[in-house]
Design a protein around this motif. Structure first.
Motif, mmCIF file in Angstrom:
data_model
loop_
_atom_site.group_PDB
_atom_site.id
_atom_site.type_symbol
_atom_site.label_atom_id
_atom_site.label_comp_id
_atom_site.label_asym_id
_atom_site.label_seq_id
_atom_site.Cartn_x
_atom_site.Cartn_y
_atom_site.Cartn_z
ATOM 1 N N ALA A 286 -5.429 -3.210 -0.826
ATOM 2 C CA ALA A 286 -4.998 -2.211 0.122
ATOM 3 C C ALA A 286 -4.697 -1.000 -0.911
ATOM 4 C CB ALA A 286 -3.605 -2.534 0.501
ATOM 5 N N VAL B 131 -3.123 1.789 -3.060
ATOM 6 C CA VAL B 131 -2.040 1.873 -4.101
ATOM 7 C C VAL B 131 -1.559 3.217 -4.389
ATOM 8 C CG1 VAL B 131 -3.288 -0.365 -4.995
ATOM 9 C CG2 VAL B 131 -3.839 1.689 -5.880
ATOM 10 N N GLU C 272 0.970 -0.766 -7.938
ATOM 11 C CA GLU C 272 1.778 -1.157 -7.148
ATOM 12 C C GLU C 272 1.541 -0.532 -5.607
ATOM 13 O OE1 GLU C 272 5.041 1.469 -9.137
ATOM 14 O OE2 GLU C 272 5.739 0.828 -7.325
ATOM 15 N N TYR C 273 1.932 -1.162 -4.700
ATOM 16 C CA TYR C 273 1.674 -0.570 -3.133
ATOM 17 C C TYR C 273 2.640 0.563 -2.962
ATOM 18 C CZ TYR C 273 -0.974 -4.886 -3.467
ATOM 19 O OH TYR C 273 -1.908 -6.027 -3.572
ATOM 20 N N ASP D 163 -1.736 -0.877 4.472
ATOM 21 C CA ASP D 163 -1.742 0.173 3.436
ATOM 22 C C ASP D 163 -0.349 0.575 2.949
ATOM 23 O OD1 ASP D 163 -4.325 0.159 3.145
ATOM 24 O OD2 ASP D 163 -4.815 2.023 4.178
ATOM 25 N N SER D 164 0.735 0.200 3.823
ATOM 26 C CA SER D 164 2.147 0.390 3.291
ATOM 27 C C SER D 164 3.138 -0.583 3.973
ATOM 28 C CB SER D 164 2.419 1.719 3.710
ATOM 29 O OG SER D 164 2.722 2.038 5.107
ATOM 30 N N GLU E 254 2.216 -10.007 1.205
ATOM 31 C CA GLU E 254 0.711 -10.151 0.382
ATOM 32 C C GLU E 254 0.581 -11.574 0.145
ATOM 33 O OE1 GLU E 254 0.835 -9.294 -4.061
ATOM 34 O OE2 GLU E 254 -0.699 -8.011 -3.570
#
Length: 1008
Positions: free
Chosen positions: A804, A806, A864-865, A986-987, A994
């Motif tokens: 996704a 990041v 990290e996301y 995406d967020s 996950e």
């Protein structure tokens, strides 16, 4: 041969008189009518008128012998003959009967006491059934030779009584100044004694000496005689300085009895036999008042089957310079000095003797090739066996037991090539087996040392030393070895119940030290100030201390200091007040597969270089189970720790340390890292910890290289899992907090707890379906680190993809790559690679993939996301031709790229087709949980050496792809709007999202 004299020590009582010589049983003539022409009769009862001096009848011996011709027989009737007789013709001199004692029979007594009663000056003489009495200061029988030019040979002297007067000699053989020596003389079944109350110089004295060519007499036989100082009943017994002195080669001294009493002079001996190739057999030397019992000198001497009892000095004394001496199967008792004393003797064998109640057993100094074997050496007051200055020593199969625990067992000093084997050394209060100043190597093997003042001690040994297979039990000391040059082996010994340390090794140079297979138990001084170890090793090279049982030894188990190349493996160490296994001031230390229990501390390594502590089981420890401090590098892995004050502690590591794959249970602090000064971060990985106060504790580390903890099981629900007192944040990523495998992702407990500045990732990619972590459903801000393996000196790339979008730009995400490494993205529309510098400020979207090249060392990519952004999954638009794209989740290739694989010419390839080229979680290629890989890597992308492109579409499509690496995807010409859609938003994704969305916890069998 001149004989050295020895010093008298302690007088011992006891005199036994042997049997009298046998009577003559032949036909004896009574008058002239019974004589042949070559026979003469002597009778002191003949009157003068009956004597025919020109014929065959005499009343005196002298005239008869003057008349006798060669080969005549001279008969002597019973009676008293007071004469000094010379015989110079080879006749047979036969008495009528041997007397019952010295006062009767055919009695020849010296008229002139200063002259011999019988002076023999001829060869081939026979003398039998005579009583021959010497005068005071004189000689009974003298072998003087003839005309000063020859000596006496082939004498047959049997069934006689020979009496020495006061200060005299009974039987005397003096050498001539020239001519041939005395040869072939036989002294058989005689009695050699003294006059009543007399103190004789010697009962029989045969002297070698200055004959032509310096030759020794040869071939004497002295057999079945009695040498005694007892006199007839009613008279005072006498004494003598010497019973028998014989100098001859090829002599036999056999079946004689020596019930003599010595004069007590310091230079005396009971029997002396000097010469080469002599045999002294089955004699009874039961005597008193002699400095030595049996005195031997010469080359090729054998003393067998003798009984030697009561010498004031040595039982058997072997003169220096002798060689090839065998002392076998004798009984040697009650000597005031040594049972056997042999100095400067070459090729000495002392075997199968009973040596009992002497001051000392066997002493051999200054010779070579000394063997002391098969003896019973009992009740000595000093050493049982003492050897000094001898090259080639064997002490084997002896039983050695000191008197009233006063003496010592075996003492060997200043000697070389030493073997001490299979001896029973018991109750020797002054020591068991002691070697010192040994050259050319030594072996001490298969001995029993029990109840002695010392066990086995060896010091200053060069040429190597082996101490093996011994039973050392109940002594003041166990095994004590110091100052060895060459290899040292201390193996397979039982060392039990001694009152000092069990095995002590100190100072080994120019060789490896092996201490293996020993049982070292119960060594404990009952004194209040005792401080004993099981095994103590100091100042050695190349040490292997392995496979020992070390148990119940008071203070410490195995203690090693000042050592190099140390291996301590497979030891069982239990029940000690202090250290179980301690290694200090050492290098290349390996402590592996030991079982350490019930001790003050378990395994302690300090001031060491290159330390490995692996595969040990450590339990029931009062303080620290495994402690490694002040080391250059340290690896602590695959150990089991249970029930200890603390578990594993690492401190002050200079270069690098890792604590991996350990199982730690029921402790205070599970793993403590205090590693100031390390050049590399200390890694704590794949450990299982339970029942602790604090699971992993970090303190006082280099702020630029903080340690980290990953892949650990932290299973105590009520304790602090990770604590940090250090100066910077520590990473505790990918750890388990799971005690119940039935807990689902949506119903996790709140078991994880942290103290201090800890960056933790509350989930782990796992190989089991149910994982309990700290609120993964609520955790949105979490990070990952991917490890890229180094590819030095090759062009092999690593490929990184992101499931996704990041946080951060390309430059920020890849900022930790080492100098020289390069990052590229592939622009499908332009069909070219784009350098990282050209896109350093660009963001990273879902399924974006990058190639990293020129990795000369391992590297990490951290990401990290974002917490804000699109809530839906990202989509990756593909171009005609080749595209570099990430996989949407952990699944099969046919599922991941189903939108692409719609024609035969469509392809999906890994860059090099090798699972090892994919980015891993931190060092997870070897990580397992419950027998399954922590991260399942595809091993089916290719077989053998993969080509540059592996065509996955030609395969069944069940290869496993990773959401963290990129793949080459080929889009058919003319295809439009071909996309690959991600699965992770995406967020706003949580850790639970996950896990569930990327399906990273699925096993291979669960993958769809």
């Amino acid at each position: 041969m001149a004989l050295a004299m020895v010093v008298s020590m302690v007088a011992v009582a006891g005199v036994a008189v042997g049997p009298a010589a046998a009577d003559h049983t032949g036909n004896f003539p009574s008058d002239e009518d019974n004589l042949e022409s070559d026979e003469i009769l002597v009778d002191d009862d003949f009157e003068e008128g009956e004597v025919n001096e020109s014929d065959q009848i005499f009343n005196e011996l002298g005239p008869a012998l003057e008349e006798a011709e060669s080969a005549f027989t001279v008969y002597v009737a019973e009676g008293d003959y007071t004469e000094n007789v010379v015989v110079d013709t080879n006749v047979d001199l036969i008495g009528e009967t041997e007397g019952d004692d010295q006062s009767d029979g055919v009695r020849l007594e010296a008229d002139d006491p200063a002259a011999p009663a019988l002076d023999v000056q001829t060869d081939g003489l026979t003398v039998t059934h005579m009583t021959i009495v010497g005068g005071d200061g004189g000689t009974g029988v003298l072998l003087s030779g003839s005309s000063g030019t020859d000596n006496v040979k082939n004498l047959d002297f049997s069934h006689n009584i020979v009496v020495a007067g006061d200060g005299g000699v009974g039987f005397d053989a003096d050498p001539m100044s020239q001519g041939a020596p005395d040869d072939g003389n036989e002294l058989i079944d005689n009695t050699f004694t003294v006059a009543p109350g007399a103190s004789a110089e010697s009962l029989a004295f045969v002297e070698g000496g200055p004959v032509s060519g310096g030759e020794q007499p040869d071939g004497y036989t002295v057999a079945d005689n009695t040498f005694t100082t007892a006199t007839p009943s009613g008279y005072d017994d006498g004494e003598t300085d010497i019973s028998l002195h014989l100098e001859s080669d090829d002599a036999t001294v056999e079946n004689n009895a020596f019930p003599s009493v010595g004069s007590g002079d310091s230079g005396t001996y009971d029997v002396a036999v000097a010469g080469n190739d002599n045999e002294v057999l089955n004699n009874d030397l039961t005597s008193d008042g002699f400095a030595d019992g049996l005195f031997l000198a010469g080359d090729g001497v054998t003393a067998t089957g003798n009984v030697i009892d009561g010498a004031d000095g040595n039982g058997v004394f072997v003169a220096g310079g002798s060689a090839n001496v065998a002392i076998d199967n004798n009984e040697i008792a009650a000597s005031g000095a040594w049972g056997v004393n042999a100095s400067a003797v070459d090729d000495l064998d002392v075997t199968n003797n009973l040596i009992e109640n002497n001051l000392g057993g066997v002493i051999a100094d200054g010779g070579s090739n000394a063997t002391v074997s098969g003896n019973d050496i009992l009740d000595s007051e000093v050493e049982g066996v003492s050897v000094t200055g001898t090259e080639g020593v064997t002490v084997e199969s002896n039983a050695i037991d000191a008197a009233d625990d006063a003496g010592a067992g075996v003492s060997i000093a200043e000697s070389g090539d030493v073997l001490v084997a299979a001896n029973d050394v018991t109750a020797n209060g002054d020591g068991g087996i002691d070697l010192s100043a040994i050259a050319a190597g030594a072996a001490v093997e298969n001995n029993l040392v029990d109840g002695s003042g010392g066990g086995i001690a060896a010091s200053d040994v060069s040429g190597g030393l082996a101490v093996s297979g011994n039973d050392v039990t109940g002594n003041a000391d166990g095994v004590d070895v110091s100052n060895v040059i060459g290899a040292l082996d201390v193996t397979d010994n039982l060392v039990d119940a001694n009152e000092d340390d069990g095995i002590v090794v100190e100072g080994v140079a120019d060789g490896a030290t092996t201490v293996t297979g020993n049982e070292v138990t119960n060594n404990d001084d009952p004194g209040a100030d005792s401080f004993e170890y099981g095994i103590s090793v100091t100042a050695v090279e190349a040490l292997d201390v392995s496979s020992n049982l070390v148990e119940s030894n008071d203070v410490g188990g195995v203690i090693v200091s000042d050592a190099r190349d140390v291996t301590a493996g497979s030891n069982t160490i239990a029940d000690h007040l202090d250290n179980g296994l301690s290694v200090s001031n050492a290098s290349n230390v390996t402590a592996a597969d030991n079982d350490v229990s019930d001790a003050g501390s378990g395994i302690d390594v300090s001031d060491a270089a290159d330390v490995s502590v692996a595969g040990n089981d450590v339990s029931e420890i009062d303080e620290g189970a495994i402690t490694v401090g002040a080391a250059s590098t340290a690896t602590i892995e695959s150990n089991g720790v249970e029930s200890a004050g603390d578990g594993i502690a690492v401190s002050a590591i200079d270069v690098d340390a890792s604590v991996t794959d350990n199982d730690v249970d029921d402790v205070g602090v599970g793993i403590a890292i205090d590693a100031a000064g390390t050049d590399e971060p200390v890694d704590v990985e794949r450990n299982v910890l339970d029942a602790y106060d604090t699971g992993i504790y970090f303190q006082a580390f280099d702020a630029e290289q903080p340690p980290y903890a990953t892949y650990n099981d932290l299973l105590d629900e009520e304790a602090v899992d990770v604590a940090n007192d250090g100066p910077a944040t520590v990473e505790a990523l990918f750890n388990y907090y799971d005690t119940d495998a039935s807990v689902s992702h949506s119903d996790v407990d709140e078991s994880a707890a942290f103290e201090g500045d800890v960056l933790y990732d509350p989930f782990l990619t796992v190989s089991q379906s149910d994982v309990s972590v700290q609120k993964p459903e609520n955790t949105q801000e979490f990070g990952h680190e991917l490890t890229l393996e180094a590819t030095p000196d090759t062009t092999d790339p690593q490929v990184v993809a992101f499931p996704a979008a990041v946080e951060g730009t390309v430059g920020e995400v890849f900022s930790d790559l080492p100098a020289g490494a390069s990052v590229f993205a592939y622009d499908a529309s332009e069909d070219e690679f784009v350098p990282g510098g050209d896109m350093a400020n660009e963001s990273i979207g879902a399924l974006d993939a990058f190639v990293v090249t020129d990795l000369d060392e391992d590297a990490t990519v951290a990401f990290e996301y974002p917490s804000e952004g699109t809530a839906s999954p990202g989509v990756k638009q593909l171009e005609e031709g080749w595209n570099l794209v990430g996989a949407p989740k952990k699944t099969t290739v046919s599922t991941a790229f189903s939108s692409v694989l719609n024609g035969q010419e469509a392809q999906v390839n890994h860059l090099y087709g090798n699972a090892a080229d994919q980015p891993d979680f931190v060092d997870d290629t070897t990580a397992t949980r419950n027998g399954e890989p922590l991260w399942f890597e595809s091993t089916e992308d290719a077989s053998g050496q993969a080509p540059a492109f592996s065509v996955l579409s030609d395969e069944p499509g069940d290869q496993i792809v990773s959401p963290y690496t990129g793949y080459w995807v080929s889009v058919d010409a003319g295809a439009e709007d071909v996309t690959v859609t991600g699965t992770l938003s995406d967020s706003g994704a949580t850790a639970l999202d996950e896990i569930q969305t990327l399906e990273t916890d699925d096993t291979q069998g669960e993958i769809q």
